[in-house]
Design a protein around this motif. Structure first.
Motif, mmCIF file in Angstrom:
data_model
loop_
_atom_site.group_PDB
_atom_site.id
_atom_site.type_symbol
_atom_site.label_atom_id
_atom_site.label_comp_id
_atom_site.label_asym_id
_atom_site.label_seq_id
_atom_site.Cartn_x
_atom_site.Cartn_y
_atom_site.Cartn_z
ATOM 1 N N TYR A 7 0.820 -1.210 0.000
ATOM 2 C CA TYR A 7 0.000 0.000 0.000
ATOM 3 C C TYR A 7 0.854 1.260 0.000
ATOM 4 C CZ TYR A 7 -4.625 -2.028 0.152
ATOM 5 O OH TYR A 7 -5.795 -2.671 -0.195
ATOM 6 N N ASN A 8 2.021 1.191 0.604
ATOM 7 C CA ASN A 8 2.948 2.319 0.480
ATOM 8 C C ASN A 8 3.337 2.508 -0.981
ATOM 9 O OD1 ASN A 8 3.652 1.135 3.444
ATOM 10 N ND2 ASN A 8 3.940 3.347 3.368
ATOM 11 N N ALA A 9 3.546 1.394 -1.684
ATOM 12 C CA ALA A 9 3.877 1.481 -3.109
ATOM 13 C C ALA A 9 2.719 2.067 -3.907
ATOM 14 C CB ALA A 9 4.242 0.094 -3.638
ATOM 15 N N ALA A 10 1.513 1.590 -3.642
ATOM 16 C CA ALA A 10 0.347 2.069 -4.385
ATOM 17 C C ALA A 10 0.117 3.558 -4.164
ATOM 18 C CB ALA A 10 -0.890 1.268 -3.978
ATOM 19 N N VAL A 11 0.262 3.996 -2.913
ATOM 20 C CA VAL A 11 0.076 5.421 -2.604
ATOM 21 C C VAL A 11 1.153 6.256 -3.276
ATOM 22 C CG1 VAL A 11 0.190 7.117 -0.737
ATOM 23 C CG2 VAL A 11 -1.193 5.050 -0.464
#
Length: 336
Positions: free
Chosen positions: A171-175
């Motif tokens: 989710y850090n990557a997606a954000v």
């Protein structure tokens, strides 16, 4: 305490504690826990997979994923710095007799596809059978580009390999990429998501895959002692974390960039601000700094770090605010 050691140290909010206390529960080993069942069904659909399994940890989720793809004497390709190779006690090899084949990670966290191709074993009795390519996103805080994920998927299909994502911080990557998580997940046959890092749940990870894959993983989870009973108390926290704590990750990323800039104002400290993409900041500390004494002094003032000289890591998360960073910098400067 202000804790910069990891984003695993986050504490559940009062709302999360309330949801946990009020969760409907049953015996999950019997399949009777309604809150676990709801989390698994909802999360599978949310991430674009047919099925999901709630596990006690990211290490367990990765282990079950690898063992569900590979049998005894098989092999999986991964990064030299991959968590499921370097930091998970050799579980796939010890418990599953699955051989890891690590490849040196590039500076951006990716694996060179030409090097991977050379590592794939031929169909010969001398070699383990290469079955799986495992990637990690984020990798040391760095985000794998979407174009690279598509290229890696094409490589895996040409080689006849399954694809697994250690998505502990996906989710850090997606954000950071400003994409929906499903755009990352679509390239993988299986994926993990850690609920107890930046998302803020106290315990748990999810493993995603096909229904057949998750059925194998569920059996293996029982085998390694991962069958939990009234686990809905934990699953409730996990669903709240996914539903409400994703959008705020952008704050952690901004705080990490601010932290990197402030660290560069300290004598004896250097930090590559441009390399900070998510919530992890790496810095180098001059050998003249008494780093252990510094860490002890900071701890006495209510600030925790993992001391080191080259490649020291600080991590931002929901319990680290901009004022927390200012307090760290001020205390560090005073110690010097």
């Amino acid at each position: 305490m202000i804790d910069f050691r990891s984003d695993t140290v986050t504490r559940p909010s009062e709302k999360m504690r309330t949801v946990m206390a009020q969760a409907e529960v049953g015996d999950d080993v019997y399949g009777d826990d309604p809150t676990v069942n709801d989390l698994e069904t909802w999360a599978a659909e949310r991430h674009g997979f047919a099925s999901a399994l709630f596990t006690s940890s990211g290490t367990q989720a990765n282990l079950l994923g690898i063992l569900s793809h590979c049998g005894r004497g098989d092999e999986y390709l991964c990064g030299q710095d991959a968590h499921n190779y370097k930091y998970e006690a050799g579980g796939a090899a010890v418990l599953g007799s699955v051989q890891p084949q690590p490849i040196e990670n590039s500076a951006d966290g990716s694996l060179d596809l030409a090097k991977l191709a050379k590592a794939v074993k031929p169909d010969d009795n001398h070699f383990a059978k290469t079955r799986l390519l495992s990637l990690e996103n984020t990798m040391g805080g760095k985000v794998l580009p979407m174009a690279y994920l598509a290229q890696a998927r094409g490589f895996a299909e040409r080689q006849g390999l399954a694809m697994h994502l250690d998505g502990a911080r996906v989710y850090n990557a997606a954000v950071a990429l400003d994409v929906d998580v499903t755009q990352i997940a679509q390239h993988f046959d299986s994926m993990t998501v850690c609920l107890s890092k930046g998302l803020g749940a106290p315990v748990g990870s999810l493993l995603f895959g096909s229904q057949e894959f998750i059925a194998r993983a569920r059996r293996l989870r029982k085998m390694v002692g991962g069958g939990m009973r009234q686990a809905g108390i934990l699953a409730a926290a996990g669903k709240l974390a996914l539903a409400e704590n994703v959008s705020r990750l952008v704050e952690d990323h901004a705080n990490a960039r601010y932290l990197a800039a402030q660290l560069n104002t300290l004598p004896g400290v250097s930090c590559d601000e441009a390399s900070v993409q998510t919530n992890i900041v790496f810095l180098n500390v001059d050998q003249t700094v008494a780093i252990q004494a510094l860490a002890s002094t900071l701890k006495a003032q209510g600030i925790l770090i993992s001391p080191g000289y080259q490649g020291m890591r600080l991590v931002t998360h929901l319990d680290v605010s901009r004022s927390s960073i200012d307090r760290l910098i001020s205390a560090w400067r005073a110690c010097l």
